[in-house]
Write an enzyme that holds these catalytic residues in place. Sequence first.
Site, mmCIF file in Angstrom:
data_model
loop_
_atom_site.group_PDB
_atom_site.id
_atom_site.type_symbol
_atom_site.label_atom_id
_atom_site.label_comp_id
_atom_site.label_asym_id
_atom_site.label_seq_id
_atom_site.Cartn_x
_atom_site.Cartn_y
_atom_site.Cartn_z
ATOM 1 N N ASP A 13 -21.404 -26.283 -4.144
ATOM 2 C CA ASP A 13 -20.463 -25.414 -3.671
ATOM 3 C C ASP A 13 -20.750 -25.215 -1.501
ATOM 4 O O ASP A 13 -21.294 -26.391 -1.206
ATOM 5 C CB ASP A 13 -21.525 -24.273 -3.366
ATOM 6 C CG ASP A 13 -21.195 -22.751 -2.468
ATOM 7 O OD1 ASP A 13 -19.490 -22.908 -3.131
ATOM 8 O OD2 ASP A 13 -21.860 -21.710 -1.905
ATOM 9 N N SER A 14 -19.539 -24.940 -0.802
ATOM 10 C CA SER A 14 -19.314 -24.597 0.382
ATOM 11 C C SER A 14 -20.752 -24.550 1.308
ATOM 12 O O SER A 14 -21.117 -25.275 2.397
ATOM 13 C CB SER A 14 -18.270 -24.263 0.681
ATOM 14 O OG SER A 14 -18.506 -22.694 0.353
ATOM 15 N N CYS A 76 -18.189 -22.794 -6.017
ATOM 16 C CA CYS A 76 -17.399 -22.755 -4.772
ATOM 17 C C CYS A 76 -16.189 -21.668 -5.392
ATOM 18 O O CYS A 76 -15.375 -22.581 -5.881
ATOM 19 C CB CYS A 76 -17.095 -23.692 -3.425
ATOM 20 S SG CYS A 76 -16.621 -23.690 -2.531
ATOM 21 N N GLU A 156 -25.115 -11.777 3.316
ATOM 22 C CA GLU A 156 -26.212 -12.518 3.742
ATOM 23 C C GLU A 156 -26.592 -11.813 5.046
ATOM 24 O O GLU A 156 -27.694 -12.236 5.409
ATOM 25 C CB GLU A 156 -24.759 -13.119 4.737
ATOM 26 C CG GLU A 156 -23.921 -14.258 3.726
ATOM 27 C CD GLU A 156 -24.225 -15.611 4.265
ATOM 28 O OE1 GLU A 156 -24.190 -15.951 5.801
ATOM 29 O OE2 GLU A 156 -23.272 -16.498 3.570
ATOM 30 N N CYS A 188 -16.037 -14.127 -6.430
ATOM 31 C CA CYS A 188 -16.983 -14.278 -4.925
ATOM 32 C C CYS A 188 -18.387 -15.314 -5.496
ATOM 33 O O CYS A 188 -18.437 -13.970 -5.549
ATOM 34 C CB CYS A 188 -17.035 -14.678 -3.367
ATOM 35 S SG CYS A 188 -17.227 -14.768 -2.097
ATOM 36 N N HIS A 190 -20.651 -14.541 -3.785
ATOM 37 C CA HIS A 190 -21.946 -13.559 -2.787
ATOM 38 C C HIS A 190 -21.800 -12.609 -3.699
ATOM 39 O O HIS A 190 -23.124 -11.406 -3.798
ATOM 40 C CB HIS A 190 -21.335 -14.129 -1.370
ATOM 41 C CG HIS A 190 -21.488 -14.652 -0.627
ATOM 42 N ND1 HIS A 190 -21.467 -15.560 -0.796
ATOM 43 C CD2 HIS A 190 -22.555 -14.438 0.362
ATOM 44 C CE1 HIS A 190 -21.786 -16.403 0.306
ATOM 45 N NE2 HIS A 190 -22.431 -15.757 1.070
#
Length: 269
Positions: A13-14, A76, A156, A188, A190
């Site tokens: 992933d990035s 990602c 985050e 995504c 996240h």
Amino acid sequence: MSDTGTLPIGVFDSGVGGLTVVRALMERLPLESITYFGDTARVPYGVKSVATIEHFTGQITDHLLNQGVKMLIIACNTMAAVASQVVKDKAGSIPVLDVIDAGARTAVLESRSRAIGVIGTPTTVNSNAYARRMHALDGGVRVYSQACPLFVPLVEEGWLEHEVTRLTAQEYLKPVLAENVDTLVLGCTHYPLIKPLVQDVVGPEVRLVDSAITVAEQAARKLAELGIANPGEHLPEYRYTVTDIPLRFQTIGERFLGRSLGRVEKVDW
């Protein structure tokens, strides 16, 4: 094939978001070793050109192939949207899975009304990758995409149940829900962390597709199909490699993974 079976699955992933895919793999495939690579020094990828993303993705792919892996998973959405062919070309006979294909397949399979919503970062949404993949699988589906740029920083920050996150979700999801979608893809890595909040906003009648879970299911099927699942004679090993270790990486990483990260290695290109 038994030697291949003991090799790890390579996930990349990035940044840190792909750890939700690692978490899903750990739960679905508890015998499998996993090597994770997060390009934390160069995140975010979303603001970079296609050529740059392809170059970075190629570098990471080479690194993981040199480590010795039996499967590659692009965790990602940005990489999967613009550089999956780069990975496949380098991987050769090693199977390559990605979160966009896995999420799109599940959404098409499970939508009853064929009206599907997709939420993701602006780069993923603008790439139209989910819609293209879904239309390739079923030309009759209607796909409604919505960029949600504030979700990543909110996740985050750890504001998973915060009222600000709830209000943001309500605003973002208004136009998608107005199209009467019955399925919503969390586009995504996240977003699985705010899945309960999103479900609450969209209501129980809308099915959420978590690309981390769907790609883990796809991995399980592919390993069995190729006969390269780990026989489980030894405990699995988990390795985490990053290109930078920011101060908050350990905290955020463990929130995504749902357990201790242990040792994190840093590589310099």
